[in-house]
Design a protein around this motif. Structure first.
Motif, short mmCIF file in Angstrom:
data_model
loop_
_atom_site.label_atom_id
_atom_site.label_comp_id
_atom_site.label_asym_id
_atom_site.label_seq_id
_atom_site.Cartn_x
_atom_site.Cartn_y
_atom_site.Cartn_z
N TYR A 81 0.81 -1.21 0.00
CA TYR A 81 0.00 0.00 0.00
C TYR A 81 0.85 1.27 0.00
N TRP A 82 2.03 1.18 0.58
CA TRP A 82 2.91 2.37 0.57
C TRP A 82 3.34 2.70 -0.86
N ALA A 84 1.69 1.91 -3.51
CA ALA A 84 0.48 2.40 -4.18
C ALA A 84 0.24 3.88 -3.87
N TYR A 85 0.41 4.25 -2.60
CA TYR A 85 0.18 5.64 -2.20
C TYR A 85 1.22 6.58 -2.82
N LYS A 86 2.49 6.18 -2.76
CA LYS A 86 3.56 7.05 -3.25
C LYS A 86 3.53 7.19 -4.76
N GLY A 89 -1.15 7.28 -5.98
CA GLY A 89 -2.08 8.23 -5.39
C GLY A 89 -2.99 7.66 -4.31
N LEU A 90 -3.59 8.58 -3.55
CA LEU A 90 -4.43 8.20 -2.42
C LEU A 90 -5.71 7.50 -2.88
N THR A 93 -5.08 3.96 -3.80
CA THR A 93 -4.75 3.17 -2.61
C THR A 93 -6.01 2.83 -1.81
N VAL A 94 -6.89 3.80 -1.61
CA VAL A 94 -8.11 3.57 -0.85
C VAL A 94 -9.01 2.56 -1.56
N TYR A 155 1.89 0.02 -11.90
CA TYR A 155 2.93 1.06 -11.80
C TYR A 155 3.90 0.98 -12.97
#
Length: 214
Positions: A81-82, A84-86, A89-90, A93-94, A155
């Motif tokens: 998830y990290w 995915a977030y980096k 985007g948020l 990830t959510v 990614y």
């Protein structure tokens, strides 16, 4: 003015356009994709087959130690998830977290609601792999995934232009190689059929230059 009205609905959270899904559309996509994937996993588990990705690792843990697939699948996805977030985007990830959590829950519930008295392994591989692939395709088109290798595959597709299906197929081969320690050659052969079916479904049907809605 008519063209603008055609492109976007004025109703708040229902509003969508040719460039962006509405919130309601994203919720429906995450739920539908998770349901399809969970049903595919249930079919594979009924035939004692495996699959690639973090789902495959979840199956390996399920067959090796006393842990449910849903729990293993949820925990294995946490480190991704990290990234995915980096990188993605948020919102991605959510939605991915929601898809993984829902799929994990459904894989624990469905075997109590749907049972297979007899299922031929090749049939389970073809239909199970197709269902999971279709579920992931729905999630990809709503900028979500089933976590793990799917995050990495998306990614690399976004950054390097590598086709997500082929990237995931390569990673799945590594997981299936590990399967030799817990499964018979026939089960592994059927599992490879499932992995190929899943990833060909993604490779043929998912391209960012053909489907640009976010």
């Amino acid at each position: 003015m008519a063209d603008a009205a055609d492109k976007k609905s004025p109703i708040g959270f229902w509003a969508s356009s040719t460039e962006k899904h509405s919130i309601i559309e994203d919720i429906q996509g995450v739920v539908a994709g998770s349901m399809l994937a969970a049903l595919g996993v249930t079919m594979l588990a009924a035939a004692h087959l495996l699959i690639g990705g973090t789902a495959g690792l979840g199956f390996l843990l399920r067959y090796s130690v006393d842990i449910s697939f849903g729990t293993a699948f949820f925990l294995l996805n946490l480190p991704f998830y990290w990234l995915a977030y980096k990188r993605l985007g948020l919102a991605f990830t959510v939605k991915t977290f929601a898809a993984v959590a829902l799929t994990s829950v459904l894989t624990g519930i469905l075997p109590k609601l749907i049972t297979f008295d007899s299922i031929e392994p090749i049939t389970a591989a073809l239909f199970g792999g197709l269902l999971i692939g279709c579920g992931m395709l729905v999630l990809f088109r709503h900028r979500a995934s089933l976590g793990g290798f799917g995050i990495l595959a998306l990614y690399l597709q976004d950054r390097l232009g590598w086709r997500a299906g082929f990237v995931q197929l390569g990673l799945d081969c590594v997981v299936l190689f590990l399967s030799f320690f817990v499964a018979s050659p026939f089960v592994i052969a059927c599992s490879i059929v499932a992995a190929v079916t899943l990833n060909l479904t993604l490779a043929i049907n998912h391209r960012t230059d053909r489907y640009i809605v976010r």
